[in-house]
Design a protein around this motif. Structure first.
Motif, PDB file in Angstrom:
ATOM      1  N   GLU A 132       0.821  -1.214   0.000  1.00 24.18           N
ATOM      2  CA  GLU A 132       0.000   0.000   0.000  1.00 24.18           C
ATOM      3  C   GLU A 132       0.853   1.261   0.000  1.00 24.18           C
ATOM      4  OE1 GLU A 132      -2.703   2.401   3.266  1.00 24.18           O
ATOM      5  OE2 GLU A 132      -2.428   0.244   3.479  1.00 24.18           O
ATOM      6  N   GLU A 133       2.013   1.233   0.674  1.00 23.09           N
ATOM      7  CA  GLU A 133       2.779   2.458   0.889  1.00 23.09           C
ATOM      8  C   GLU A 133       3.314   3.090  -0.395  1.00 23.09           C
ATOM      9  OE1 GLU A 133       2.658   4.138   3.608  1.00 23.09           O
ATOM     10  OE2 GLU A 133       1.389   2.532   4.369  1.00 23.09           O
ATOM     11  N   PRO A 134       3.993   2.342  -1.285  1.00 22.03           N
ATOM     12  CA  PRO A 134       4.441   2.996  -2.518  1.00 22.03           C
ATOM     13  C   PRO A 134       3.290   3.462  -3.396  1.00 22.03           C
ATOM     14  CG  PRO A 134       4.944   0.644  -2.540  1.00 22.03           C
ATOM     15  CD  PRO A 134       4.527   0.975  -1.161  1.00 22.03           C
ATOM     16  N   ILE A 135       2.163   2.745  -3.340  1.00 20.16           N
ATOM     17  CA  ILE A 135       1.002   3.193  -4.106  1.00 20.16           C
ATOM     18  C   ILE A 135       0.476   4.499  -3.521  1.00 20.16           C
ATOM     19  CG2 ILE A 135      -1.324   2.612  -4.896  1.00 20.16           C
ATOM     20  CD1 ILE A 135      -0.574  -0.342  -4.602  1.00 20.16           C
ATOM     21  N   ALA A 136       0.381   4.561  -2.194  1.00 19.65           N
ATOM     22  CA  ALA A 136      -0.098   5.774  -1.537  1.00 19.65           C
ATOM     23  C   ALA A 136       0.811   6.960  -1.825  1.00 19.65           C
ATOM     24  CB  ALA A 136      -0.198   5.544  -0.029  1.00 19.65           C
ATOM     25  N   THR A 137       2.105   6.709  -1.866  1.00 20.25           N
ATOM     26  CA  THR A 137       3.042   7.790  -2.178  1.00 20.25           C
ATOM     27  C   THR A 137       2.785   8.342  -3.571  1.00 20.25           C
ATOM     28  OG1 THR A 137       4.734   6.880  -0.717  1.00 20.25           O
ATOM     29  CG2 THR A 137       5.478   8.383  -2.450  1.00 20.25           C
TER      30      THR A 137
ATOM     31  N   GLN B  32      -5.967 -13.153  -8.108  1.00 16.07           N
ATOM     32  CA  GLN B  32      -6.908 -13.409  -7.031  1.00 16.07           C
ATOM     33  C   GLN B  32      -6.190 -13.573  -5.698  1.00 16.07           C
ATOM     34  OE1 GLN B  32      -6.844 -15.010  -9.915  1.00 16.07           O
ATOM     35  NE2 GLN B  32      -8.836 -14.636 -10.857  1.00 16.07           N
ATOM     36  N   GLY B  33      -6.743 -12.914  -4.683  1.00 15.25           N
ATOM     37  CA  GLY B  33      -6.207 -13.072  -3.338  1.00 15.25           C
ATOM     38  C   GLY B  33      -4.989 -12.247  -3.018  1.00 15.25           C
ATOM     39  N   SER B  34      -4.551 -11.368  -3.935  1.00 14.16           N
ATOM     40  CA  SER B  34      -3.304 -10.631  -3.713  1.00 14.16           C
ATOM     41  C   SER B  34      -3.465  -9.411  -2.810  1.00 14.16           C
ATOM     42  CB  SER B  34      -2.692 -10.209  -5.053  1.00 14.16           C
ATOM     43  OG  SER B  34      -3.610  -9.476  -5.825  1.00 14.16           O
ATOM     44  N   GLY B  35      -4.683  -9.151  -2.358  1.00 14.74           N
ATOM     45  CA  GLY B  35      -4.896  -8.059  -1.413  1.00 14.74           C
ATOM     46  C   GLY B  35      -5.420  -6.781  -2.013  1.00 14.74           C
ATOM     47  N   LYS B  36      -5.932  -6.836  -3.231  1.00  7.89           N
ATOM     48  CA  LYS B  36      -6.404  -5.625  -3.909  1.00  7.89           C
ATOM     49  C   LYS B  36      -7.516  -4.925  -3.141  1.00  7.89           C
ATOM     50  CE  LYS B  36      -7.589  -7.824  -7.595  1.00  7.89           C
ATOM     51  NZ  LYS B  36      -7.223  -9.182  -7.121  1.00  7.89           N
ATOM     52  N   SER B  37      -8.502  -5.697  -2.692  1.00  9.63           N
ATOM     53  CA  SER B  37      -9.642  -5.085  -2.009  1.00  9.63           C
ATOM     54  C   SER B  37      -9.228  -4.391  -0.715  1.00  9.63           C
ATOM     55  CB  SER B  37     -10.718  -6.141  -1.717  1.00  9.63           C
ATOM     56  OG  SER B  37     -11.213  -6.694  -2.914  1.00  9.63           O
ATOM     57  N   THR B  38      -8.337  -5.043   0.032  1.00 12.94           N
ATOM     58  CA  THR B  38      -7.863  -4.454   1.287  1.00 12.94           C
ATOM     59  C   THR B  38      -7.086  -3.169   1.026  1.00 12.94           C
ATOM     60  OG1 THR B  38      -7.740  -6.627   2.341  1.00 12.94           O
ATOM     61  CG2 THR B  38      -6.434  -4.859   3.310  1.00 12.94           C
ATOM     62  N   ILE B  39      -6.189  -3.215   0.052  1.00 14.11           N
ATOM     63  CA  ILE B  39      -5.409  -2.032  -0.285  1.00 14.11           C
ATOM     64  C   ILE B  39      -6.313  -0.917  -0.784  1.00 14.11           C
ATOM     65  CG2 ILE B  39      -3.693  -1.124  -1.897  1.00 14.11           C
ATOM     66  CD1 ILE B  39      -2.286  -3.845  -1.730  1.00 14.11           C
ATOM     67  N   ALA B  40      -7.284  -1.255  -1.626  1.00 18.63           N
ATOM     68  CA  ALA B  40      -8.202  -0.244  -2.155  1.00 18.63           C
ATOM     69  C   ALA B  40      -8.976   0.432  -1.031  1.00 18.63           C
ATOM     70  CB  ALA B  40      -9.159  -0.880  -3.155  1.00 18.63           C
ATOM     71  N   ALA B  41      -9.458  -0.359  -0.066  1.00 23.24           N
ATOM     72  CA  ALA B  41     -10.213   0.216   1.043  1.00 23.24           C
ATOM     73  C   ALA B  41      -9.355   1.151   1.883  1.00 23.24           C
ATOM     74  CB  ALA B  41     -10.786  -0.906   1.910  1.00 23.24           C
ATOM     75  N   ARG B  42      -8.118   0.770   2.115  1.00 26.66           N
ATOM     76  CA  ARG B  42      -7.227   1.622   2.914  1.00 26.66           C
ATOM     77  C   ARG B  42      -6.887   2.911   2.177  1.00 26.66           C
ATOM     78  NH1 ARG B  42      -3.100  -3.173   4.956  1.00 26.66           N
ATOM     79  NH2 ARG B  42      -4.451  -4.012   6.618  1.00 26.66           N
ATOM     80  N   LEU B  43      -6.662   2.802   0.868  1.00 26.10           N
ATOM     81  CA  LEU B  43      -6.357   4.011   0.092  1.00 26.10           C
ATOM     82  C   LEU B  43      -7.560   4.938   0.040  1.00 26.10           C
ATOM     83  CD1 LEU B  43      -4.394   2.423  -2.887  1.00 26.10           C
ATOM     84  CD2 LEU B  43      -3.438   3.838  -1.057  1.00 26.10           C
TER      85      LEU B  43
END
Length: 263
Positions: free
Chosen positions: A4-9, A33-44
């Motif tokens: 998430e961090e480099p994407i957020a940057t 599938q399962g790589s954490g996209k939904s979790t990262i999207a929600a946090r961003l």
């Protein structure tokens, strides 16, 4: 380190340059599938408001539509997921409305029943959205060359698509319909799992979570069904791993626990 961090940057840098009244920044978040996209999207989305999330999985055609495709084109198209099983016009209309700053309903698909959720349950994008996160397993993907479709890549293709009719239909849909769907992406981030067996393990973890939430509904699969299900995605996933890193804005290799191997 979380991917998430480099994407957020990168997103933060782009949003800092966004002027009032400009269309929202569109982040394309691609990963198996399962790589954490939904979790990262929600946090961003929580980090950069006002934001909206649109998942490619929520654009699946209805169960009835896919059954018709299975009858008219190829039986494998009954299974949701590959290009050709999404309602591309619905996605285009939704993205266009978000880009105009409208509080449009965001489609939702209920995987537990393998069908689209009722429209009245769809959330709405915020008015004057600043960030649209468009996430999905093949977001931003490009079609393969025709010669690469000749030989089956796994048991599913060898047994159920021996003449290549299904994979050619999928590839043609990706080449003709999906470029418009991906055209609005401003920043493309790719999550790269360590290998294909990890994808099945992660997808199995997702299915267990689905059972805990919804019980054993029509769309919940056992181990054998899951192995067959992910085989539908193997060809294009491997193609993405080969082709997309050279052009993605961010390519983020993941460890088995979904942590970032390197920035």
């Amino acid at each position: 380190m979380s991917p998430e961090e480099p994407i957020a940057t990168r997103v933060g840098e782009r949003l800092a340059r966004r002027r009032p009244g400009e269309p929202p920044l569109v982040l394309g978040l691609s990963g198996a599938q399962g790589s954490g996209k939904s979790t990262i999207a929600a946090r961003l989305a929580a980090r950069f408001g006002p934001s909206a999330i649109l998942s490619l999985d929520d654009l699946y055609r209805t169960r009835a539509d896919r059954q018709r495709l299975a009858c008219d084109v190829h039986p494998l198209l009954a299974t949701r997921g590959v290009p050709g099983t999404h309602d591309v016009p619905l996605g285009l209309g939704t993205i266009a409305a978000v880009l105009r700053g409208e509080p449009v309903p965001l489609p939702r698909f209920d995987k537990a029943i393998d069908d689209r959720a009722p429209v009245h349950t769809w959330p709405r994008a915020p008015r004057d959205c600043a960030l649209l996160i468009f996430e999905g397993w093949c977001v931003g993907a490009r079609a393969q060359d025709d010669q690469d479709l000749t030989w089956p890549i796994n048991v599913l293709e060898a047994a159920e698509d021996p003449d290549g009719r299904w994979r050619r239909h999928v590839n043609t849909a990706l080449a003709t319909d999906y470029p418009a769907l991906f055209a609005s992406i401003d920043v493309l981030a790719l999550l790269m799992p360590p290998d294909w067996p990890t994808v099945l393990r992660w997808r199995t973890e997702q299915e267990r979570a689905l059972v805990r939430t919804h019980g054993h509904g029509a769309g919940v699969m056992n181990a054998a069904q899951l192995a067959r299900f992910v085989s539908h995605y193997e060809r294009l996933t491997r193609h993405i791993w080969c082709e997309m890193p050279a052009r993605a804005d961010l390519c983020l290799p993941l460890a088995a626990d979904r942590s970032l191997l390197r920035a």
